[in-house]
Design a protein around this motif. Structure first.
Motif, PDB file in Angstrom:
ATOM      1  N   ALA A 182       0.816  -1.209   0.000  1.00 27.89           N
ATOM      2  CA  ALA A 182       0.000   0.000   0.000  1.00 27.89           C
ATOM      3  C   ALA A 182       0.851   1.260   0.000  1.00 27.89           C
ATOM      4  O   ALA A 182       2.010   1.266   0.433  1.00 27.89           O
ATOM      5  CB  ALA A 182      -0.924   0.002   1.216  1.00 27.89           C
ATOM      6  N   HIS A 183       0.245   2.327  -0.477  1.00 24.68           N
ATOM      7  CA  HIS A 183       0.919   3.611  -0.569  1.00 24.68           C
ATOM      8  C   HIS A 183       1.500   4.041   0.773  1.00 24.68           C
ATOM      9  O   HIS A 183       1.118   3.550   1.841  1.00 24.68           O
ATOM     10  CB  HIS A 183      -0.060   4.697  -1.032  1.00 24.68           C
ATOM     11  N   ARG A 184       2.402   5.019   0.691  1.00 21.32           N
ATOM     12  CA  ARG A 184       2.980   5.586   1.904  1.00 21.32           C
ATOM     13  C   ARG A 184       1.885   6.154   2.812  1.00 21.32           C
ATOM     14  O   ARG A 184       0.784   6.449   2.384  1.00 21.32           O
ATOM     15  CB  ARG A 184       3.964   6.711   1.524  1.00 21.32           C
ATOM     16  N   ARG A 185       2.223   6.281   4.088  1.00 18.68           N
ATOM     17  CA  ARG A 185       1.321   6.770   5.129  1.00 18.68           C
ATOM     18  C   ARG A 185       0.160   5.813   5.391  1.00 18.68           C
ATOM     19  O   ARG A 185      -0.873   6.209   5.935  1.00 18.68           O
ATOM     20  CB  ARG A 185       0.800   8.177   4.808  1.00 18.68           C
ATOM     21  N   GLN A 186       0.315   4.545   5.012  1.00 16.96           N
ATOM     22  CA  GLN A 186      -0.684   3.519   5.320  1.00 16.96           C
ATOM     23  C   GLN A 186       0.021   2.353   6.020  1.00 16.96           C
ATOM     24  O   GLN A 186      -0.075   1.208   5.614  1.00 16.96           O
ATOM     25  CB  GLN A 186      -1.390   3.059   4.037  1.00 16.96           C
ATOM     26  N   GLU A 187       0.722   2.689   7.083  1.00 15.47           N
ATOM     27  CA  GLU A 187       1.593   1.730   7.752  1.00 15.47           C
ATOM     28  C   GLU A 187       0.831   0.514   8.272  1.00 15.47           C
ATOM     29  O   GLU A 187       1.292  -0.637   8.118  1.00 15.47           O
ATOM     30  CB  GLU A 187       2.337   2.408   8.910  1.00 15.47           C
ATOM     31  N   ALA A 188      -0.304   0.743   8.907  1.00 17.54           N
ATOM     32  CA  ALA A 188      -1.058  -0.373   9.481  1.00 17.54           C
ATOM     33  C   ALA A 188      -1.550  -1.321   8.391  1.00 17.54           C
ATOM     34  O   ALA A 188      -1.553  -2.550   8.572  1.00 17.54           O
ATOM     35  CB  ALA A 188      -2.230   0.152  10.308  1.00 17.54           C
ATOM     36  N   ILE A 189      -1.945  -0.781   7.260  1.00 23.22           N
ATOM     37  CA  ILE A 189      -2.401  -1.625   6.154  1.00 23.22           C
ATOM     38  C   ILE A 189      -1.236  -2.430   5.601  1.00 23.22           C
ATOM     39  O   ILE A 189      -1.364  -3.627   5.331  1.00 23.22           O
ATOM     40  CB  ILE A 189      -3.068  -0.759   5.071  1.00 23.22           C
ATOM     41  N   ARG A 190      -0.087  -1.795   5.447  1.00 20.58           N
ATOM     42  CA  ARG A 190       1.090  -2.534   4.956  1.00 20.58           C
ATOM     43  C   ARG A 190       1.483  -3.645   5.926  1.00 20.58           C
ATOM     44  O   ARG A 190       1.927  -4.713   5.499  1.00 20.58           O
ATOM     45  CB  ARG A 190       2.268  -1.582   4.730  1.00 20.58           C
ATOM     46  N   ALA A 191       1.338  -3.404   7.214  1.00 20.81           N
ATOM     47  CA  ALA A 191       1.664  -4.445   8.195  1.00 20.81           C
ATOM     48  C   ALA A 191       0.785  -5.672   7.974  1.00 20.81           C
ATOM     49  O   ALA A 191       1.262  -6.818   8.015  1.00 20.81           O
ATOM     50  CB  ALA A 191       1.509  -3.907   9.612  1.00 20.81           C
ATOM     51  N   GLY A 192      -0.508  -5.463   7.737  1.00 20.91           N
ATOM     52  CA  GLY A 192      -1.390  -6.592   7.457  1.00 20.91           C
ATOM     53  C   GLY A 192      -1.030  -7.288   6.164  1.00 20.91           C
ATOM     54  O   GLY A 192      -1.079  -8.529   6.074  1.00 20.91           O
ATOM     55  N   GLN A 193      -0.647  -6.528   5.153  1.00 19.80           N
ATOM     56  CA  GLN A 193      -0.248  -7.127   3.886  1.00 19.80           C
ATOM     57  C   GLN A 193       1.033  -7.940   4.042  1.00 19.80           C
ATOM     58  O   GLN A 193       1.155  -9.052   3.491  1.00 19.80           O
ATOM     59  CB  GLN A 193      -0.054  -6.018   2.843  1.00 19.80           C
ATOM     60  N   VAL A 209      11.915 -12.739  -3.054  1.00 20.25           N
ATOM     61  CA  VAL A 209      10.759 -11.854  -2.922  1.00 20.25           C
ATOM     62  C   VAL A 209      11.145 -10.496  -3.497  1.00 20.25           C
ATOM     63  O   VAL A 209      12.001  -9.797  -2.946  1.00 20.25           O
ATOM     64  CB  VAL A 209      10.305 -11.709  -1.462  1.00 20.25           C
ATOM     65  N   LEU A 210      10.514 -10.142  -4.608  1.00 18.09           N
ATOM     66  CA  LEU A 210      10.786  -8.888  -5.302  1.00 18.09           C
ATOM     67  C   LEU A 210       9.636  -7.927  -5.043  1.00 18.09           C
ATOM     68  O   LEU A 210       8.496  -8.352  -4.877  1.00 18.09           O
ATOM     69  CB  LEU A 210      10.907  -9.135  -6.808  1.00 18.09           C
ATOM     70  N   GLY A 211       9.932  -6.631  -5.033  1.00 19.80           N
ATOM     71  CA  GLY A 211       8.797  -5.734  -4.959  1.00 19.80           C
ATOM     72  C   GLY A 211       9.093  -4.349  -4.431  1.00 19.80           C
ATOM     73  O   GLY A 211      10.178  -4.042  -3.928  1.00 19.80           O
ATOM     74  N   ASP A 212       8.053  -3.532  -4.561  1.00 21.84           N
ATOM     75  CA  ASP A 212       8.010  -2.183  -4.013  1.00 21.84           C
ATOM     76  C   ASP A 212       7.189  -2.273  -2.724  1.00 21.84           C
ATOM     77  O   ASP A 212       5.975  -2.443  -2.770  1.00 21.84           O
ATOM     78  CB  ASP A 212       7.368  -1.231  -5.027  1.00 21.84           C
ATOM     79  N   PHE A 213       7.884  -2.161  -1.596  1.00 21.72           N
ATOM     80  CA  PHE A 213       7.227  -2.308  -0.297  1.00 21.72           C
ATOM     81  C   PHE A 213       6.755  -0.974   0.276  1.00 21.72           C
ATOM     82  O   PHE A 213       6.140  -0.949   1.339  1.00 21.72           O
ATOM     83  CB  PHE A 213       8.167  -3.003   0.690  1.00 21.72           C
ATOM     84  N   ASN A 214       7.065   0.132  -0.381  1.00 24.87           N
ATOM     85  CA  ASN A 214       6.618   1.453   0.072  1.00 24.87           C
ATOM     86  C   ASN A 214       6.963   1.705   1.537  1.00 24.87           C
ATOM     87  O   ASN A 214       6.216   2.386   2.253  1.00 24.87           O
ATOM     88  CB  ASN A 214       5.115   1.630  -0.166  1.00 24.87           C
ATOM     89  N   ALA A 215       8.081   1.156   1.998  1.00 27.45           N
ATOM     90  CA  ALA A 215       8.486   1.306   3.391  1.00 27.45           C
ATOM     91  C   ALA A 215      10.009   1.255   3.462  1.00 27.45           C
ATOM     92  O   ALA A 215      10.645   0.486   2.733  1.00 27.45           O
ATOM     93  CB  ALA A 215       7.879   0.211   4.263  1.00 27.45           C
ATOM     94  N   VAL A 216      10.572   2.069   4.332  1.00 27.47           N
ATOM     95  CA  VAL A 216      12.021   2.062   4.529  1.00 27.47           C
ATOM     96  C   VAL A 216      12.408   0.837   5.351  1.00 27.47           C
ATOM     97  O   VAL A 216      11.568   0.225   6.019  1.00 27.47           O
ATOM     98  CB  VAL A 216      12.482   3.363   5.206  1.00 27.47           C
TER      99      VAL A 216
END
Length: 295
Positions: A182-193, A209-216
């Motif tokens: 998920a896009h930036r500033r959606q930390e809780a959603i990314r955690a579930g993903q 595992v390849l990808g854009d994780f939108n997280a540092v």
């Protein structure tokens, strides 16, 4: 016919290049990929590989909607000629063109699988009743099997998911995942993903595992991935994430090549004018090998 050129052509490099006229004709039938897109072949650097580099993997968010040329995107990939390419923000029609250009212009033949998460005319064109498919894609020089496509229960502001395939790297089967969180500033959603993705990755001793994780790297939502795998950048791991190479135009590391059962022999990040994300690739070997130092 146009969508099956890669499977039909198992000839040598020279013979494949002779078939370029047929592939180019197919590309013309498919129409332009972006306003002003033209079949102008950019010469590759003199040290570019002449064939697919075995055991090299790449991740690249190709940017959408950016109206970039698929001819140029293909040239960027051909410059490094990885065995496996994971693309995010990918429209099926763009990937079809990129794949065809790679074959017809550079003699690089790839199989393809898609991880479509939505159909969206604004993203990928098409008609109101048949909008283009958008999501992830994997190109692989080796055949792929056991393809799955999973949408996350909560995509955030836009549907998101992961795809996975089984292919061969370093002579052994490996599960390859490709995701876009998920896009930036959606930390809780990314955690579930990440929880969903990590549960799938954990079932495989050998995984990429390849990808854009939108997280540092030191973002809390990536903790489960770090518990399972290492990044192909050997200097990049929390809590010392300050040594990670940056992968975006806004000077953050969002793009990862996570590894289980492999060691990175060489890792590179390449800024590109054709996306706001850099190309990231790594050459892989068995876990007990020593990484090569960068020049």
């Amino acid at each position: 016919m146009c969508t099956h050129l890669g499977e039909a052509m198992v000839l040598g490099r020279g013979a494949r290049l002779l078939a370029g006229a047929m592939a180019v004709a197919c590309l013309l039938l498919m129409g332009p990929s972006a306003p002003g897109d033209a079949l102008v072949v950019r010469p590759l650097p003199s040290d570019a590989p002449r064939d697919v580099v075995q055991n090299r993997v790449m991740t690249w968010n190709i940017c959408n909607p950016c109206e970039e040329s698929d001819v140029e995107r293909a040239a960027e990939i051909a410059t490094y000629a990885p065995q496996i390419v994971g693309m995010q923000e990918a429209c099926v029609r763009d990937v079809e063109r990129i794949r065809a250009y790679l074959e017809s212009l550079y003699g690089l033949v790839y199989h393809v699988e898609y991880g479509t998460v939505l159909r969206h005319r604004g993203r990928c064109g098409g008609t109101p009743w048949n909008p283009g498919a958008f999501g992830q894609a994997v190109l692989s020089a080796a055949p792929m099997t056991d393809h799955v496509n999973v949408e996350y229960p909560d995509g955030g502001s836009e549907d998101r998911g992961y795809m996975a395939v089984t292919t061969t790297v370093d002579g052994e089967p490996v599960r390859v995942f490709n995701t876009h969180l998920a896009h930036r500033r959606q930390e809780a959603i990314r955690a579930g993903q990440t929880d969903v993705l990590a549960a799938a990755v954990a079932r495989h001793e050998r995984a990429i595992v390849l990808g854009d994780f939108n997280a540092v790297p030191d973002a809390p939502e990536l903790a489960r991935m770090w518990a399972l795998a290492t990044d192909a950048d050997p200097q990049c791991h929390p809590p010392s994430a300050g040594t990670c190479e940056l992968t975006t135009d806004w000077h953050s590391k969002f793009d990862y090549v996570f590894l289980r059962g492999f060691a990175p022999l060489e890792h590179r990040v390449h800024p590109t004018p054709y996306s706001d994300h850099h190309l990231v690739h790594a050459d892989l070997g068995p876990r007990n090998r020593t990484p090569r130092s960068a020049p």
